[in-house]
Design a protein around this motif. Structure first.
Motif, PDB file in Angstrom:
ATOM      1  N   ALA A  15     -15.790  -4.735  -5.937  1.00 36.39           N
ATOM      2  CA  ALA A  15     -15.457  -4.439  -7.531  1.00 36.39           C
ATOM      3  C   ALA A  15     -14.488  -3.443  -7.518  1.00 36.39           C
ATOM      4  CB  ALA A  15     -16.742  -5.035  -8.343  1.00 36.39           C
ATOM      5  N   ALA A  16     -14.736  -1.919  -6.927  1.00 33.85           N
ATOM      6  CA  ALA A  16     -13.906  -1.350  -7.461  1.00 33.85           C
ATOM      7  C   ALA A  16     -13.087  -1.241  -6.755  1.00 33.85           C
ATOM      8  CB  ALA A  16     -14.862   0.031  -6.906  1.00 33.85           C
ATOM      9  N   GLY A  17     -12.203  -2.065  -5.547  1.00 31.23           N
ATOM     10  CA  GLY A  17     -11.168  -2.291  -5.282  1.00 31.23           C
ATOM     11  C   GLY A  17      -9.914  -2.611  -6.017  1.00 31.23           C
ATOM     12  N   LEU A  18     -10.763  -3.512  -6.996  1.00 29.68           N
ATOM     13  CA  LEU A  18     -10.114  -3.510  -8.027  1.00 29.68           C
ATOM     14  C   LEU A  18      -9.161  -3.153  -8.311  1.00 29.68           C
ATOM     15  CD1 LEU A  18     -12.207  -6.681  -9.692  1.00 29.68           C
ATOM     16  CD2 LEU A  18     -10.754  -7.468  -7.883  1.00 29.68           C
ATOM     17  N   MET A  19      -9.295  -1.649  -9.050  1.00 34.05           N
ATOM     18  CA  MET A  19      -9.101  -0.784  -9.390  1.00 34.05           C
ATOM     19  C   MET A  19      -8.078   0.343  -9.139  1.00 34.05           C
ATOM     20  SD  MET A  19     -12.717   0.553 -11.993  1.00 34.05           S
ATOM     21  CE  MET A  19     -12.859   1.142 -10.355  1.00 34.05           C
ATOM     22  N   PHE A  20      -8.022  -0.311  -7.842  1.00 30.53           N
ATOM     23  CA  PHE A  20      -6.708   0.608  -6.627  1.00 30.53           C
ATOM     24  C   PHE A  20      -6.292  -0.387  -5.941  1.00 30.53           C
ATOM     25  CE2 PHE A  20     -10.700   2.692  -5.949  1.00 30.53           C
ATOM     26  CZ  PHE A  20     -10.630   4.395  -6.906  1.00 30.53           C
ATOM     27  N   PRO A  21      -4.573  -0.221  -6.941  1.00 32.18           N
ATOM     28  CA  PRO A  21      -3.774  -1.407  -6.622  1.00 32.18           C
ATOM     29  C   PRO A  21      -2.765  -0.903  -5.488  1.00 32.18           C
ATOM     30  CG  PRO A  21      -2.802  -0.056  -8.593  1.00 32.18           C
ATOM     31  CD  PRO A  21      -4.465   0.226  -8.616  1.00 32.18           C
ATOM     32  N   ILE A  22      -2.476  -1.433  -4.428  1.00 31.40           N
ATOM     33  CA  ILE A  22      -1.278  -0.955  -3.349  1.00 31.40           C
ATOM     34  C   ILE A  22      -0.826   0.652  -3.389  1.00 31.40           C
ATOM     35  CG2 ILE A  22       0.369  -2.638  -3.535  1.00 31.40           C
ATOM     36  CD1 ILE A  22      -0.134  -3.418  -0.662  1.00 31.40           C
ATOM     37  N   THR A  23      -0.180   0.498  -4.709  1.00 33.31           N
ATOM     38  CA  THR A  23       0.709   1.036  -4.877  1.00 33.31           C
ATOM     39  C   THR A  23       0.424   2.194  -5.613  1.00 33.31           C
ATOM     40  OG1 THR A  23       1.927  -0.201  -6.523  1.00 33.31           O
ATOM     41  CG2 THR A  23       2.923   2.110  -6.816  1.00 33.31           C
ATOM     42  N   VAL A  24      -1.000   2.871  -5.369  1.00 28.93           N
ATOM     43  CA  VAL A  24      -1.433   3.633  -5.181  1.00 28.93           C
ATOM     44  C   VAL A  24      -1.715   4.548  -4.204  1.00 28.93           C
ATOM     45  CG1 VAL A  24      -3.344   5.772  -6.057  1.00 28.93           C
ATOM     46  CG2 VAL A  24      -3.135   3.715  -6.973  1.00 28.93           C
ATOM     47  N   ALA A  25      -2.093   3.684  -3.067  1.00 32.75           N
ATOM     48  CA  ALA A  25      -2.588   3.920  -1.262  1.00 32.75           C
ATOM     49  C   ALA A  25      -1.479   3.704  -0.250  1.00 32.75           C
ATOM     50  CB  ALA A  25      -3.626   3.169  -1.091  1.00 32.75           C
ATOM     51  N   ILE A  26      -0.006   3.548  -1.487  1.00 33.33           N
ATOM     52  CA  ILE A  26       1.643   3.723  -0.249  1.00 33.33           C
ATOM     53  C   ILE A  26       1.264   4.892   0.959  1.00 33.33           C
ATOM     54  CG2 ILE A  26       3.030   4.370  -1.675  1.00 33.33           C
ATOM     55  CD1 ILE A  26       2.662   1.166  -0.058  1.00 33.33           C
ATOM     56  N   THR A  27       1.394   6.110   0.471  1.00 34.86           N
ATOM     57  CA  THR A  27       1.558   7.080   0.608  1.00 34.86           C
ATOM     58  C   THR A  27       0.587   7.115   2.183  1.00 34.86           C
ATOM     59  OG1 THR A  27       2.892   8.301  -0.348  1.00 34.86           O
ATOM     60  CG2 THR A  27       1.647   9.576   0.969  1.00 34.86           C
ATOM     61  N   PRO A  28      -0.566   7.086   1.909  1.00 37.80           N
ATOM     62  CA  PRO A  28      -1.847   6.498   2.753  1.00 37.80           C
ATOM     63  C   PRO A  28      -1.415   5.770   3.971  1.00 37.80           C
ATOM     64  CG  PRO A  28      -3.021   7.313   0.909  1.00 37.80           C
ATOM     65  CD  PRO A  28      -1.715   6.918   0.588  1.00 37.80           C
ATOM     66  N   LEU A  29      -1.400   4.768   3.504  1.00 39.54           N
ATOM     67  CA  LEU A  29      -1.072   3.375   3.806  1.00 39.54           C
ATOM     68  C   LEU A  29       0.209   3.402   4.772  1.00 39.54           C
ATOM     69  CD1 LEU A  29      -1.449   0.494   2.207  1.00 39.54           C
ATOM     70  CD2 LEU A  29      -3.241   1.233   2.913  1.00 39.54           C
ATOM     71  N   TYR A  30       0.893   4.338   4.541  1.00 39.46           N
ATOM     72  CA  TYR A  30       2.697   4.134   5.219  1.00 39.46           C
ATOM     73  C   TYR A  30       2.188   4.969   6.349  1.00 39.46           C
ATOM     74  CZ  TYR A  30       6.976   5.973   7.208  1.00 39.46           C
ATOM     75  OH  TYR A  30       7.769   6.456   7.782  1.00 39.46           O
ATOM     76  N   ILE A  31       1.611   6.120   6.765  1.00 40.73           N
ATOM     77  CA  ILE A  31       0.873   7.383   7.793  1.00 40.73           C
ATOM     78  C   ILE A  31      -0.226   6.337   8.881  1.00 40.73           C
ATOM     79  CG2 ILE A  31      -0.491   9.625   7.695  1.00 40.73           C
ATOM     80  CD1 ILE A  31       0.798  10.049   5.388  1.00 40.73           C
ATOM     81  N   VAL A  32      -1.313   5.563   7.809  1.00 38.66           N
ATOM     82  CA  VAL A  32      -1.684   4.991   9.153  1.00 38.66           C
ATOM     83  C   VAL A  32      -1.137   3.739   9.920  1.00 38.66           C
ATOM     84  CG1 VAL A  32      -3.276   2.939   8.920  1.00 38.66           C
ATOM     85  CG2 VAL A  32      -3.640   5.084   7.113  1.00 38.66           C
ATOM     86  N   VAL A  33      -0.033   2.328   9.069  1.00 44.08           N
ATOM     87  CA  VAL A  33       0.749   1.823   9.341  1.00 44.08           C
ATOM     88  C   VAL A  33       1.349   2.771  10.914  1.00 44.08           C
ATOM     89  CG1 VAL A  33       2.344   0.898   9.532  1.00 44.08           C
ATOM     90  CG2 VAL A  33       0.766   0.342   8.379  1.00 44.08           C
ATOM     91  N   ARG A  34       1.578   4.264  10.797  1.00 50.23           N
ATOM     92  CA  ARG A  34       2.954   4.493  11.243  1.00 50.23           C
ATOM     93  C   ARG A  34       2.082   4.915  12.967  1.00 50.23           C
ATOM     94  NH1 ARG A  34       5.447  10.141   9.482  1.00 50.23           N
ATOM     95  NH2 ARG A  34       3.116  10.838   9.112  1.00 50.23           N
ATOM     96  N   ASN A  35       0.513   5.714  12.408  1.00 49.10           N
ATOM     97  CA  ASN A  35       0.311   6.031  13.417  1.00 49.10           C
ATOM     98  C   ASN A  35      -0.348   5.054  14.375  1.00 49.10           C
ATOM     99  OD1 ASN A  35       0.428   8.911  12.442  1.00 49.10           O
ATOM    100  ND2 ASN A  35      -1.660   8.677  11.223  1.00 49.10           N
ATOM    101  N   LEU A  36       0.125   4.218  14.010  1.00 47.68           N
ATOM    102  CA  LEU A  36      -0.445   2.578  14.746  1.00 47.68           C
ATOM    103  C   LEU A  36       0.326   2.533  15.142  1.00 47.68           C
ATOM    104  CD1 LEU A  36      -3.311   0.669  12.057  1.00 47.68           C
ATOM    105  CD2 LEU A  36      -3.866   1.894  14.204  1.00 47.68           C
ATOM    106  N   GLY A  37       1.735   2.566  14.919  1.00 42.64           N
ATOM    107  CA  GLY A  37       3.004   1.819  15.567  1.00 42.64           C
ATOM    108  C   GLY A  37       2.842   0.319  15.418  1.00 42.64           C
ATOM    109  N   LEU A  38       2.794   0.261  13.762  1.00 38.94           N
ATOM    110  CA  LEU A  38       3.253  -1.675  13.736  1.00 38.94           C
ATOM    111  C   LEU A  38       4.637  -1.163  12.564  1.00 38.94           C
ATOM    112  CD1 LEU A  38      -0.469  -2.438  12.850  1.00 38.94           C
ATOM    113  CD2 LEU A  38       1.398  -3.122  15.384  1.00 38.94           C
TER     114      LEU A  38
END
Length: 293
Positions: free
Chosen positions: A129-152
């Motif tokens: 339920a707490a995940g509803l308070m964190f939109p994808i905009t907030v995590a865009i930078t960590p997501l970019y790093i994770v996706v880049r490290n995964l080679g995707l």
């Protein structure tokens, strides 16, 4: 001293007393406000659609006018090109795979949270339920790093996985009430008949929670189809562009051809509008069932 009491008027058999009511069609102010809101939403869409039937000279001379004469060449040029259909295909693949992943993972997680009793169940539900308070905009930078490290990077898989993860909180919040509303007697009867827990899940849970499954599937599909920020950060190759990202790239490439940009934009809106119009009742019905559950 005697008191006079009013005697009720006699009523004939088969007749009922009419109660005074307000206007049957409601207040005119409500309708006026509704019409204003509808106009504010439809006028920009109508301007984009009609603008695609005009020429650049018509838009320059009279920006708010109607096409005179009507020009279909802008739409034909977009539909005859390969860019539009390639981006439609990419968006369809991303939306369908995201929807399937959200339904499968969300339904399994919701089933455990709704039907099993274990330590930490409330914490897990609160965490989702707490995940509803964190939109994808907030995590865009960590997501970019994770996706880049995964080679995707520059792949549709790099867009699909984060979309599934960020759609799970809404999916679980909607599906858990559906699964909790399933009577325990049905589960007990299924176990008596020799049905296993997995068998009960596939044979009974899926059917009884079908309205909620359809609702979360539609919401996930529309959200994935309209996603713009995540593909903007992860996709740099035009061959992998989704439709919203393609609209931005097309408008930048043909910035001088305003009519053609309006035609491309109006065509890109049609799939989402048609899909939402066809399944609007499913969305409302599923959310209503979740609230009642």
């Amino acid at each position: 001293m005697t008191t006079l009491t009013a005697t009720p008027e006699p009523t004939l058999p088969g007749t009922t007393r009419r109660k005074e009511k307000g206007l049957p069609w409601g207040s005119p102010i409500i309708y006026f406000v509704a019409l204003v809101v509808i106009a504010l939403m439809l006028v920009p869409i109508a301007y984009i659609v009609l603008g695609g039937f005009r020429t650049n000279s018509q838009i320059t001379v009279d920006p708010a006018g109607f096409p005179n004469p009507w020009n279909v060449q802008n739409y034909l040029s977009v539909l005859s090109g390969s860019t539009f259909w390639q981006e439609v295909g990419n968006s369809t693949i991303v939306a369908l795979v995201t929807t399937l992943g959200v339904i499968v993972l969300g339904l399994m997680a919701s089933y455990v949270l709704a039907r099993y009793k274990f330590r930490g169940r409330g914490f897990l539900y609160a965490l989702f339920a707490a995940g509803l308070m964190f939109p994808i905009t907030v995590a865009i930078t960590p997501l970019y790093i994770v996706v880049r490290n995964l080679g995707l990077m520059n792949s549709l898989g790099g867009v699909i996985l984060p979309q599934i993860a960020f759609a799970l909180p809404t999916t679980i919040i909607i599906l858990v009430p559906f699964l909790r509303a399933i009577p325990d007697e049905i589960e007990e009867a299924a176990f008596i008949d020799g049905c296993s827990r997995l068998g009960f899940f596939w044979r009974m849970v899926l059917r009884l929670s079908l309205p909620g499954v359809i609702t979360v599937g539609i919401l996930a599909f529309i959200a994935s189809w309209n996603s713009y920020l995540l593909p903007l950060f992860l996709l740099n190759n035009e061959a992998t562009f989704t439709l919203p990202l393609g609209v931005q790239a097309f408008s930048s490439q043909y910035s001088q051809d305003t009519a053609k940009v309006l035609a491309f934009t109006s065509l890109s809106m049609i799939p989402a509008l048609v899909f939402f119009s066809l399944f609007e009742r499913r969305i409302v019905g599923g959310l209503t069932g979740a609230v009642k559950g």
